[in-house]
Each structure stands twice: as C-alpha cells, then as structure tokens.
Design a protein around this motif. Structure first.
Motif, PDB file in Angstrom:
ATOM      1  N   THR A  60       0.853  -1.185   0.000  1.00  0.00           N
ATOM      2  CA  THR A  60       0.000   0.000   0.000  1.00  0.00           C
ATOM      3  C   THR A  60       0.887   1.232   0.000  1.00  0.00           C
ATOM      4  N   MET A  61       0.787   2.007  -1.070  1.00  0.00           N
ATOM      5  CA  MET A  61       1.613   3.200  -1.196  1.00  0.00           C
ATOM      6  C   MET A  61       1.055   4.303  -0.292  1.00  0.00           C
ATOM      7  N   ALA A  62       1.831   5.361  -0.116  1.00  0.00           N
ATOM      8  CA  ALA A  62       1.420   6.443   0.780  1.00  0.00           C
ATOM      9  C   ALA A  62       0.126   7.115   0.322  1.00  0.00           C
ATOM     10  N   SER A  63      -0.159   7.057  -0.978  1.00  0.00           N
ATOM     11  CA  SER A  63      -1.391   7.652  -1.505  1.00  0.00           C
ATOM     12  C   SER A  63      -2.615   6.788  -1.238  1.00  0.00           C
ATOM     13  N   GLY A  64      -2.387   5.535  -0.816  1.00  0.00           N
ATOM     14  CA  GLY A  64      -3.480   4.582  -0.656  1.00  0.00           C
ATOM     15  C   GLY A  64      -3.594   3.610  -1.820  1.00  0.00           C
ATOM     16  N   LYS A  65      -2.908   3.913  -2.935  1.00  0.00           N
ATOM     17  CA  LYS A  65      -2.911   3.010  -4.083  1.00  0.00           C
ATOM     18  C   LYS A  65      -2.205   1.714  -3.713  1.00  0.00           C
ATOM     19  N   GLN A  66      -2.723   0.587  -4.208  1.00  0.00           N
ATOM     20  CA  GLN A  66      -2.105  -0.700  -3.932  1.00  0.00           C
ATOM     21  C   GLN A  66      -1.426  -1.237  -5.191  1.00  0.00           C
ATOM     22  N   LEU A  67      -0.189  -1.656  -5.041  1.00  0.00           N
ATOM     23  CA  LEU A  67       0.587  -2.222  -6.138  1.00  0.00           C
ATOM     24  C   LEU A  67       1.209  -3.541  -5.686  1.00  0.00           C
ATOM     25  N   TRP A  68       1.193  -4.513  -6.591  1.00  0.00           N
ATOM     26  CA  TRP A  68       1.819  -5.797  -6.319  1.00  0.00           C
ATOM     27  C   TRP A  68       3.247  -5.724  -6.833  1.00  0.00           C
ATOM     28  N   LEU A  69       4.232  -5.975  -5.969  1.00  0.00           N
ATOM     29  CA  LEU A  69       5.635  -5.813  -6.323  1.00  0.00           C
ATOM     30  C   LEU A  69       6.417  -7.089  -6.033  1.00  0.00           C
ATOM     31  N   TYR A  70       7.308  -7.437  -6.942  1.00  0.00           N
ATOM     32  CA  TYR A  70       8.255  -8.505  -6.686  1.00  0.00           C
ATOM     33  C   TYR A  70       9.413  -8.394  -7.662  1.00  0.00           C
ATOM     34  N   THR A  71      10.480  -9.128  -7.405  1.00  0.00           N
ATOM     35  CA  THR A  71      11.617  -9.146  -8.310  1.00  0.00           C
ATOM     36  C   THR A  71      11.643 -10.459  -9.077  1.00  0.00           C
ATOM     37  N   PHE A  72      12.276 -10.415 -10.235  1.00  0.00           N
ATOM     38  CA  PHE A  72      12.483 -11.631 -11.023  1.00  0.00           C
ATOM     39  C   PHE A  72      13.793 -11.485 -11.781  1.00  0.00           C
ATOM     40  N   ARG A  73      14.305 -12.580 -12.266  1.00  0.00           N
ATOM     41  CA  ARG A  73      15.568 -12.590 -12.997  1.00  0.00           C
ATOM     42  C   ARG A  73      15.321 -12.564 -14.497  1.00  0.00           C
ATOM     43  N   ASP A  74      16.014 -11.661 -15.182  1.00  0.00           N
ATOM     44  CA  ASP A  74      16.025 -11.664 -16.643  1.00  0.00           C
ATOM     45  C   ASP A  74      16.757 -12.898 -17.157  1.00  0.00           C
ATOM     46  N   ALA A  75      16.464 -13.261 -18.383  1.00  0.00           N
ATOM     47  CA  ALA A  75      17.293 -14.248 -19.076  1.00  0.00           C
ATOM     48  C   ALA A  75      18.557 -13.554 -19.572  1.00  0.00           C
ATOM     49  N   TYR A  76      19.625 -14.310 -19.676  1.00  0.00           N
ATOM     50  CA  TYR A  76      20.873 -13.772 -20.205  1.00  0.00           C
ATOM     51  C   TYR A  76      21.500 -14.836 -21.102  1.00  0.00           C
ATOM     52  N   ALA A  77      21.824 -14.439 -22.334  1.00  0.00           N
ATOM     53  CA  ALA A  77      22.397 -15.371 -23.312  1.00  0.00           C
ATOM     54  C   ALA A  77      21.516 -16.611 -23.444  1.00  0.00           C
ATOM     55  N   ASN A  78      20.203 -16.376 -23.468  1.00  0.00           N
ATOM     56  CA  ASN A  78      19.202 -17.436 -23.615  1.00  0.00           C
ATOM     57  C   ASN A  78      19.142 -18.383 -22.425  1.00  0.00           C
ATOM     58  N   VAL A  79      19.767 -18.005 -21.321  1.00  0.00           N
ATOM     59  CA  VAL A  79      19.696 -18.825 -20.109  1.00  0.00           C
ATOM     60  C   VAL A  79      18.674 -18.202 -19.164  1.00  0.00           C
ATOM     61  N   PRO A  80      17.569 -18.891 -18.866  1.00  0.00           N
ATOM     62  CA  PRO A  80      16.546 -18.329 -17.978  1.00  0.00           C
ATOM     63  C   PRO A  80      17.112 -17.996 -16.601  1.00  0.00           C
ATOM     64  N   GLU A  81      16.713 -16.854 -16.080  1.00  0.00           N
ATOM     65  CA  GLU A  81      17.052 -16.413 -14.727  1.00  0.00           C
ATOM     66  C   GLU A  81      18.561 -16.285 -14.494  1.00  0.00           C
ATOM     67  N   ALA A  82      19.315 -16.050 -15.553  1.00  0.00           N
ATOM     68  CA  ALA A  82      20.759 -15.847 -15.394  1.00  0.00           C
ATOM     69  C   ALA A  82      21.126 -14.376 -15.478  1.00  0.00           C
ATOM     70  N   GLY A  83      20.153 -13.518 -15.726  1.00  0.00           N
ATOM     71  CA  GLY A  83      20.422 -12.109 -15.947  1.00  0.00           C
ATOM     72  C   GLY A  83      20.195 -11.230 -14.742  1.00  0.00           C
TER      73      GLY A  83
END
Length: 264
Positions: A200-223
């Motif tokens: 819940t942001m300070a304005s009251g707006k709700q956002l779903w947040l998380y991190t993920f790994r980019d692919a690198y050199a066609n390798v999933p989650e290596a970026g």
C-alpha cells in the motif's frame, strides 16, 4: 638469464588468464549496485539536476519537503521511494498536460482575443485556456527544461502530491533484493503471477511488487534482477531495472523506466 625471464613472463600471463577465467561475467547484478550517502533524500535530489530537477520542483509544488527530510510522522522517517527521474516526469507531463485537445470535426472555435466572447444581445465571460507548452508535433524527450518546469508550476497541489505519494512505500526501507521474488504471469486475466506482495503506497494506491531474474544469453534467470510492478485494479504491469541509493531517510530506487506510478 633471458630464458628464465621469458619463463617467468609466460607464467605471469598464464596466471592472469587463469584469474580472468574465474571472473563471473555471466550476468550483471543490478540489485547489488548500491550507493551509500550520508544525506537525506531531499539533499541527494538537489545534487543531481540532470535526473532530479523536475522532481525537486514537484516536491516543492506538493509541499512535501518535510517527507524527504525524514520529518513526516505519517509516512515515517525512513521509507522506500520509486524515484521519478526527469525523463519519466517529462513523459508523464507530456501525456497528461502537454497535448492540445483535438477539435471535433464540424466544430468551429469561438475563442476570441480578449477576455469575453460577444454574441448578439449578450456578453458572456470566457475562461482563457491554459497556455499550451507543447504541441502534438513534439516528443516528450524534446520538452525543454523551461517547458517541463512550466507544466509542473501549472499543476494543482493535490495532483502533485498524488504523483509523489503513489511512489512512496511508507515505513519500509526495501533494497531491490529485499522485495519478495516471484514469476511473471502469462495469463492476461490474472496478471499478478506467483510470489510477490501487495504494498500500500502512501497515496493509498495498492501495487503488487516482486523481483524476477532476466534471461541472459538465452539462459533463464541468469540475468539482472528486475522489479515487476502490477496494478491489481487496472492490470497494468511494468518491468524496471533499478539500483539502490541508500540515504539517511531511506532508499531511492533510481529507476531506468519511462513511466510514473501515477499512470497505473
């Protein structure tokens, strides 16, 4: 003697190559790119006009200087801020305020040169249109500093406050690696995906947040590590690269993006 020197030189080269071979070049860890500053966020923003001059004016327009100095009890002395760089701010201002409204076909303009519009037998006051700082022919990146500042100065205080508070996670200091990990959804009807957390942001707006790994050199989650932002309400999503700037009043995510959270 020459033979011994040559042998030592070759040995040194082999050691250099061996060390280079052990270096990890397969991905760039943006989540670890951190700056530690003995400054408040407010002080930091004023050291980098190239990225933050528009934000400084927006903060002043919103009357939120105390927030970024850590003096606002409502949102905390330390918090997380999704930093709005000048590029993002120009794009938002252009989309929201910069374009002239197109005139419907068959409609004639009744705008005069003075403060009133004359018709037979009556005089009615006309509200002057706000001066258009840009036209449809200009791109957001071409907005000058003066045009950007003019648009901010024309903004009402409540709008300025909302734009900023939409980007503030109060009372939490979150480095990029401190956000929960997740995976993006491939289902347009359920855009949140797996993992993550609803903030819940300070304005009251709700956002779903998380991190993920980019692919690198066609390798999933290596970026690189990226922050994924989802609006459960509008289903708008964005992937953004970031690095952490740690200040005395919390963490600024200096975002490599071309939108603001207000566009969710």
């Amino acid at each position: 003697m020459r033979t011994i020197k040559q042998s030592l030189y070759l040995l040194a080269l082999l050691l250099c190559f061996a060390c280079t071979g052990c270096t990890k070049y397969d991905f760039v860890e943006t989540g670890k790119a951190q700056s530690h500053l003995d400054k408040t966020m407010w002080e930091y923003f004023q050291t980098d006009d190239y990225n933050w001059s528009g934000l400084v004016l927006l903060i002043k327009r919103a009357g939120l200087e105390d927030l970024f100095q850590g003096r606002d009890a409502q949102y905390g002395s330390k918090f997380t801020f999704l930093g709005i760089t000048n590029h993002s701010l120009r794009r938002y201002l252009y989309k929201t305020y910069g374009k002239k409204a197109e005139q419907p076909e068959g409609t004639e303009s009744t705008e005069g040169t003075g403060g009133t519009e004359s018709t037979e037998g009556s005089e009615a006051p006309v509200t002057p249109a706000a001066p258009a700082a840009v036209t449809n022919a200009i791109e957001p990146s071409e907005l000058t500093e003066a045009e950007t500042m003019q648009l901010i100065e024309r903004m009402d205080v409540e709008t300025a406050r909302k734009i900023i508070l939409d980007c503030v996670i109060p009372h939490e200091v979150l480095l990029l690696e401190d956000f929960p990990a997740g995976r993006k959804s491939t289902n347009a009807e359920s855009v949140i995906g797996t993992g993550g957390k609803l903030y819940t942001m300070a304005s009251g707006k709700q956002l779903w947040l998380y991190t993920f790994r980019d692919a690198y050199a066609n390798v999933p989650e290596a970026g690189a590590n990226r922050l994924h932002i989802v609006s459960p309400e509008t289903k708008v999503t964005r992937d953004i690269a970031s690095h952490n700037i740690q200040t005395r009043t919390g963490v600024v995510h200096s975002l490599q993006y071309d939108f603001t959270a207000a566009e969710f």
